[in-house]
Write an enzyme that holds these catalytic residues in place. Structure first.
Site, short mmCIF file in Angstrom:
data_model
loop_
_atom_site.label_atom_id
_atom_site.label_comp_id
_atom_site.label_asym_id
_atom_site.label_seq_id
_atom_site.Cartn_x
_atom_site.Cartn_y
_atom_site.Cartn_z
N CYS A 49 0.73 -1.06 0.02
CA CYS A 49 0.12 0.08 0.04
C CYS A 49 0.99 1.26 -0.17
CB CYS A 49 -0.96 0.02 1.21
SG CYS A 49 -2.26 -1.37 1.05
N1 LIG Z 1 -3.14 -6.16 1.77
C1 LIG Z 1 -3.55 -4.80 2.32
O1 LIG Z 1 -3.64 -4.74 3.61
C2 LIG Z 1 -4.53 -3.98 1.51
C3 LIG Z 1 -5.35 -2.83 2.18
C4 LIG Z 1 -6.23 -2.28 1.36
C5 LIG Z 1 -6.39 -2.16 -0.06
N2 LIG Z 1 -5.57 -3.46 -0.72
C6 LIG Z 1 -5.81 -3.36 -2.13
O2 LIG Z 1 -6.39 -4.47 -2.50
C7 LIG Z 1 -6.08 -5.17 -3.68
C8 LIG Z 1 -5.59 -6.35 -3.41
O3 LIG Z 1 -4.57 -6.55 -2.47
P1 LIG Z 1 -4.24 -8.01 -1.80
O4 LIG Z 1 -3.31 -7.47 -0.83
O5 LIG Z 1 -5.35 -8.59 -1.43
O6 LIG Z 1 -3.36 -8.89 -2.94
P2 LIG Z 1 -2.88 -10.38 -2.80
O7 LIG Z 1 -1.77 -10.29 -3.81
O8 LIG Z 1 -2.71 -10.80 -1.53
O9 LIG Z 1 -4.08 -11.12 -3.50
C9 LIG Z 1 -4.76 -10.64 -4.89
C10 LIG Z 1 -5.18 -12.04 -5.45
O10 LIG Z 1 -5.76 -11.74 -6.91
C11 LIG Z 1 -5.42 -12.81 -7.57
N3 LIG Z 1 -5.68 -12.52 -8.97
C12 LIG Z 1 -4.79 -11.71 -9.76
N4 LIG Z 1 -5.54 -11.78 -11.01
C13 LIG Z 1 -6.60 -12.34 -11.14
C14 LIG Z 1 -7.45 -12.39 -11.87
N5 LIG Z 1 -7.66 -11.79 -13.37
N6 LIG Z 1 -8.66 -13.25 -11.68
C15 LIG Z 1 -8.58 -13.65 -10.34
N7 LIG Z 1 -7.60 -13.75 -9.57
C16 LIG Z 1 -6.52 -12.63 -9.59
C17 LIG Z 1 -3.93 -13.22 -7.28
O11 LIG Z 1 -3.61 -14.65 -7.43
C18 LIG Z 1 -4.09 -12.93 -5.60
O12 LIG Z 1 -4.24 -14.13 -5.14
C19 LIG Z 1 -4.99 -4.15 -4.24
O13 LIG Z 1 -5.29 -3.14 -4.98
C20 LIG Z 1 -4.23 -3.50 -2.80
O14 LIG Z 1 -3.68 -2.20 -3.12
C21 LIG Z 1 -4.78 -4.09 -0.06
#
Ligand SMILES: NC(=O)c1ccc[n+]([C@@H]2O[C@H](COP(=O)([O-])OP(=O)(O)OC[C@H]3O[C@@H](n4cnc5c(N)ncnc54)[C@H](O)[C@@H]3O)[C@@H](O)[C@H]2O)c1
Length: 420
Positions: free
Chosen positions: A262
């Site tokens: 983030c």
């Molecule tokens: N981790 C945090 O603390 C947090 C907090 C707030 C917002 N976010 C935002 O949320 C979003 C996701 O972050 P995250 O930490 O969960 O990521 P992550 O990498 O943990 O999980 C994302 C998942 O999406 C899957 N994926 C990718 N492309 C795909 C597709 N086309 N179809 C299906 N699955 C697909 C990946 O394999 C992965 O398992 C990002 O935009 C991030 O900035 C994250």
């Protein structure tokens, strides 16, 4: 009447907790992910997200209403779809290819009356300018009109036992009042409080304000920390004193730098857009990024200087890092400043060991040996460096047994301890 069908695209740090919460709220949930290994592990009850213990995942699977899948065909007939895929940077430019792929994958399953909500962090305009056309062309339907489209930023804070998905207010938006009402109705089943805003752009900007605010304030306190060190002033005490002011001040703590998915990334989405649309620089973000990037090197230099005072060179020294994750009580090492500090110390010829109870082995930098935190390890180290302040570490033992501690998190005190 059958339960409402939710599809969550992406089963990571954001998507998996949402899927679990939705199952608990009575929904029928398909957890879609392109990572077949991740899907297999989830289906067998193995969670890789610390905030979701295996027994909670097991209970969700046991209801028969949680189905992890790699197949977009399993989305057929959905009522609500939430997209939680990564939005990284590639060479400083937003990479929205995962959002595009998710839109292309789910588009053919969009039907009249359903709702699609983007949760991935991104620049203002993404929902309407990028996602909407993909969904419309794949489905032949329109939004507003045929289906609902919205944006709701995620505020999940991994490892935070107090503020969880369900009790953190959730900002919700839609492309028109009907979409907002539908998105709001959905999230009110999931969280205790929603905060409706009037456009998807406002909701997208809200998330970027929150993370830019943190990035800038952390940078401010990090720069003050480096300067205070040179001035010979204890910045930690000054922060503690400042935070006794009951109004107009919010404390931020120094640290070895920022990491994760983030803070180093989200503000850059905003500065990229400002540059592209207005041809201007978002100066606060540029400066904050510079300062926070500098921190691992500052930490390395301070360790070198500390060892030097005890008559040791960093080359050949045995160093024990406490923590490799970017954030306490998690194993998330993505862009972790701790990993950068470890790399720099290895490059300088140190023998680097790390106690990281949540280690993901494939993220441990080459040359670093992961060990259990023990009196023997601490006593054998020329320096112990507190980089990630996991609560499971025994800081009293560390202070008692170490010859020299460099503490970037203010967890230890004593004559052998030097704080950032
Ligand atoms: N981790 C945090 O603390 C947090 C907090 C707030 C917002 N976010 C935002 O949320 C979003 C996701 O972050 P995250 O930490 O969960 O990521 P992550 O990498 O943990 O999980 C994302 C998942 O999406 C899957 N994926 C990718 N492309 C795909 C597709 N086309 N179809 C299906 N699955 C697909 C990946 O394999 C992965 O398992 C990002 O935009 C991030 O900035 C994250």
């Amino acid at each position: 009447m059958s339960a409402e069908k939710l599809v969550v695209i992406g089963q990571g740090y954001v998507g998996l907790p949402l899927a679990m919460r939705a199952v608990e709220a009575g929904l029928d949930v398909v957890g879609l992910d392109v990572d077949s290994d991740r899907v297999k592990r989830l289906a067998s009850g193995e969670s890789f997200v610390e905030d979701i213990p295996a027994d909670r995942l097991g209970r969700a699977l046991g209801t028969g209403r949680y189905r992890p899948s790699t197949e977009y065909a399993d989305a057929e007939g959905f009522d609500v779809c939430v997209i939680t895929v990564p939005t990284p940077l590639r060479d400083g430019t937003p990479d929205l290819s995962y959002v595009e792929q998710a839109g292309i994958g789910i588009g053919p399953h969009v039907r009249p009356g359903c709702a699609v909500v983007l949760e991935s962090t991104t620049y203002p305009g993404t929902t309407e300018e990028l996602l909407r056309p993909l969904l419309e062309s794949a489905s032949g339907l329109r939004s507003p009109g045929d289906f609902h489209l919205g944006y709701s930023p995620e505020r999940i804070d991994p490892g935070n036992p107090t503020w969880r998905l369900e009790n953190t207010p959730k900002v919700v938006s839609g492309v028109d009042p009907a979409a907002l009402a539908r998105v709001d109705e959905f999230y009110r089943r999931i969280v205790a409080r929603t905060v409706p805003v009037t456009s998807t752009r406002v909701a997208e900007l809200t998330k970027l304000i929150e993370n830019t605010f943190r990035q800038v304030n952390i940078a401010l306190i990090n720069e003050l920390t480096m300067l205070s060190h040179h001035l010979g002033i204890d910045v930690w005490q000054a922060i503690e004193a400042a935070e006794t002011k009951p109004f107009g001040f919010m404390p931020f703590r120094p640290g070895p730098g920022v990491g994760g998915h983030c803070l180093p990334i989200d503000p850059c989405y905003l500065s990229w857009q400002v540059k592209r649309r207005l041809g201007r620089q978002f100066r606060f973000i540029e400066l904050a990024n510079d300062v926070n990037h500098e921190m691992p090197e500052h930490v390395t230099h301070r360790i070198m200087a500390g060892l030097n005072r005890t008559g040791r060179a960093v080359s050949g020294a045995r160093l024990l890092l406490l923590g490799l994750a970017y954030k306490k009580n998690t194993g998330d090492m993505r862009d972790s400043p701790a990993v950068e500090v470890a790399r720099q110390l290895c490059d300088l010829g140190a023998e680097v060991r790390a106690a990281e109870p949540y280690a993901e082995p494939h993220h441990v930098p080459g040359g670093v040996l992961v060990v259990q935190l023990s009196e023997a390890e601490v006593a054998a180290a020329d320096a112990v460096i507190v980089v990630t302040d996991h609560d499971v570490f025994d800081y009293d033992m560390v202070t008692r047994c170490a010859r020299y501690v460099f503490d970037t998190r203010n967890r230890c005190s004593g004559p052998m301890v030097e704080r950032l």
